[in-house]
Design an enzyme around this catalytic site. Structure first.
Site, short mmCIF file in Angstrom:
data_model
loop_
_atom_site.label_atom_id
_atom_site.label_comp_id
_atom_site.label_asym_id
_atom_site.label_seq_id
_atom_site.Cartn_x
_atom_site.Cartn_y
_atom_site.Cartn_z
N LYS A 90 0.85 -1.19 0.00
CA LYS A 90 0.00 0.00 0.00
C LYS A 90 0.89 1.24 0.00
CE LYS A 90 -2.18 1.91 3.70
NZ LYS A 90 -2.04 3.38 3.62
N ASP B 44 -3.51 4.43 -1.90
CA ASP B 44 -4.49 4.87 -0.89
C ASP B 44 -4.49 6.40 -0.82
OD1 ASP B 44 -6.10 4.94 1.41
OD2 ASP B 44 -4.43 4.51 2.76
N LYS C 214 -7.45 8.25 -1.22
CA LYS C 214 -8.75 8.67 -0.63
C LYS C 214 -9.29 9.93 -1.30
CE LYS C 214 -7.74 6.88 4.03
NZ LYS C 214 -6.32 6.54 3.98
N ASP D 90 -13.83 14.75 -4.19
CA ASP D 90 -14.03 16.01 -4.93
C ASP D 90 -15.27 15.82 -5.79
OD1 ASP D 90 -13.57 18.52 -6.29
OD2 ASP D 90 -11.44 18.30 -5.86
N THR E 18 -11.48 5.65 10.54
CA THR E 18 -11.47 4.99 11.86
C THR E 18 -10.88 5.89 12.94
OG1 THR E 18 -9.44 3.92 11.13
CG2 THR E 18 -11.43 2.59 11.06
N ARG F 181 3.36 -0.97 10.68
CA ARG F 181 4.44 -1.02 11.67
C ARG F 181 4.74 -2.38 12.29
NH1 ARG F 181 1.91 4.21 14.28
NH2 ARG F 181 0.16 3.12 13.32
O1 C5P Z 1 1.32 0.80 10.94
P1 C5P Z 1 -0.12 0.41 10.81
O2 C5P Z 1 -0.32 -1.10 10.71
O3 C5P Z 1 -0.98 1.05 11.86
O4 C5P Z 1 -0.54 1.01 9.39
C1 C5P Z 1 -1.87 1.00 8.93
C2 C5P Z 1 -1.93 1.70 7.61
O5 C5P Z 1 -3.30 1.79 7.21
C3 C5P Z 1 -1.41 3.13 7.64
O6 C5P Z 1 -0.87 3.39 6.34
C4 C5P Z 1 -2.65 3.97 7.86
O7 C5P Z 1 -2.54 5.26 7.31
C5 C5P Z 1 -3.69 3.15 7.08
N1 C5P Z 1 -5.06 3.35 7.49
C6 C5P Z 1 -5.50 3.18 8.80
N2 C5P Z 1 -6.82 3.38 9.10
C7 C5P Z 1 -7.68 3.73 8.15
C8 C5P Z 1 -7.26 3.88 6.83
C9 C5P Z 1 -5.92 3.69 6.53
O8 C5P Z 1 -4.74 2.82 9.67
N3 C5P Z 1 -8.96 3.89 8.44
#
Ligand code: C5P
Length: 239
Positions: A34, A61, A63, A66, A125, A216
């Site tokens: 992603k 991603d 998002k 517009d 979220t 992460r």
């Molecule tokens: O590091 P981590 O596992 O928390 O990364 C989750 C990824 O998903 C990040 O790139 C974050 O921006 C993305 N994301 C999220 N919640 C959302 C949409 C995207 O955590 N609702």
């Protein structure tokens, strides 16, 4: 779908050097990445060319949110980059989503390439119920998420991004073919960081997720490749 096709690793870095380092370390253990706003706005489309040249699938991603024409034209441009999955905000409305889906389809057909999947963000979220109330919507948050998922499906989109907790209700409302992509995944024992509505990989799959977006717990692990293997094993045990 195999476990490794379901796992999408979030590359949240801002230089090509860091991207290449991660992709080389993970090697063939990861086939789907992603790319988010930070990385795309930092390095541009070269990151897409690089990942495609490595034979990887890319979920871009960005998002988009517009008016219909602007979103449609922008998605057509992005489709030309060879991406596997793109997204828009469902709150842009049914007309915007329908125009977006048509633009992606037309561009893919004109190029003779496989049509990328187009999915919708329902409610971020990061928005909790207190913040939700200040926005002034009539439905409660979880009902709004399902409502927006159904609007996205009616507009011809392939699926939604949702928290693992929302996946079960969306699956019930939209059926088995509708793609649910869930971030907020934490293997047991992993650091939670800034995520709040989390699930384990097995828990998210049990709730009906098709794809798990994980950042992460893999990218910050001492041994990222080993972290991927452990997550894939947990996913295989569940499927
Ligand atoms: O590091 P981590 O596992 O928390 O990364 C989750 C990824 O998903 C990040 O790139 C974050 O921006 C993305 N994301 C999220 N919640 C959302 C949409 C995207 O955590 N609702």
């Amino acid at each position: 779908m195999s476990a490794d096709q379901r796992l999408i690793v979030a590359i949240d870095v801002n230089t090509m050097e860091k991207v290449q380092e991660l992709v080389e370390v993970l090697g063939d253990s990861v086939s789907y990445y992603k790319v988010g706003m930070e990385l795309f706005y930092s390095v541009g489309s070269q990151v897409i060319s690089y990942l495609c040249a490595q034979g990887k699938d890319v979920f871009l991603d960005l998002k988009l949110h517009d008016i219909p024409n602007t979103v449609g034209q922008s998605l057509a441009a992005l489709t030309g980059l060879g991406i596997s999955m793109l997204n828009v905000h469902a709150s842009g409305g049914p007309a915007m989503m329908a125009t977006a889906a048509q633009a992606v389809k037309n561009k893919a057909e004109a190029m003779g390439i496989e049509r990328p999947k187009l999915i919708a963000v329902t409610v971020l979220t990061s928005i909790n119920s207190g913040e939700w109330n200040t926005l002034g919507y009539n439905l409660d948050l979880s009902k709004q998420v399902v409502h927006l998922a159904r609007l996205a499906q009616c507009a011809g989109l392939d699926g939604v991004v949702a928290s693992p907790q929302e996946a079960e209700q969306i699956r019930a409302a939209c059926g088995d073919e509708f793609i649910i992509v869930t971030p907020g995944i934490r293997p047991s024992g992993a650091a939670i960081n800034d995520q709040s509505r989390i699930a384990t990989p097995a828990g998210a799959l049990k709730n009906g997720a098709h794809h798990l977006v994980i950042g992460r717990p893999i990218t910050a692990a001492q041994d990222p490749r080993q972290a991927v293997q452990a997550i894939l094993q947990e996913m295989r045990d569940r499927t």
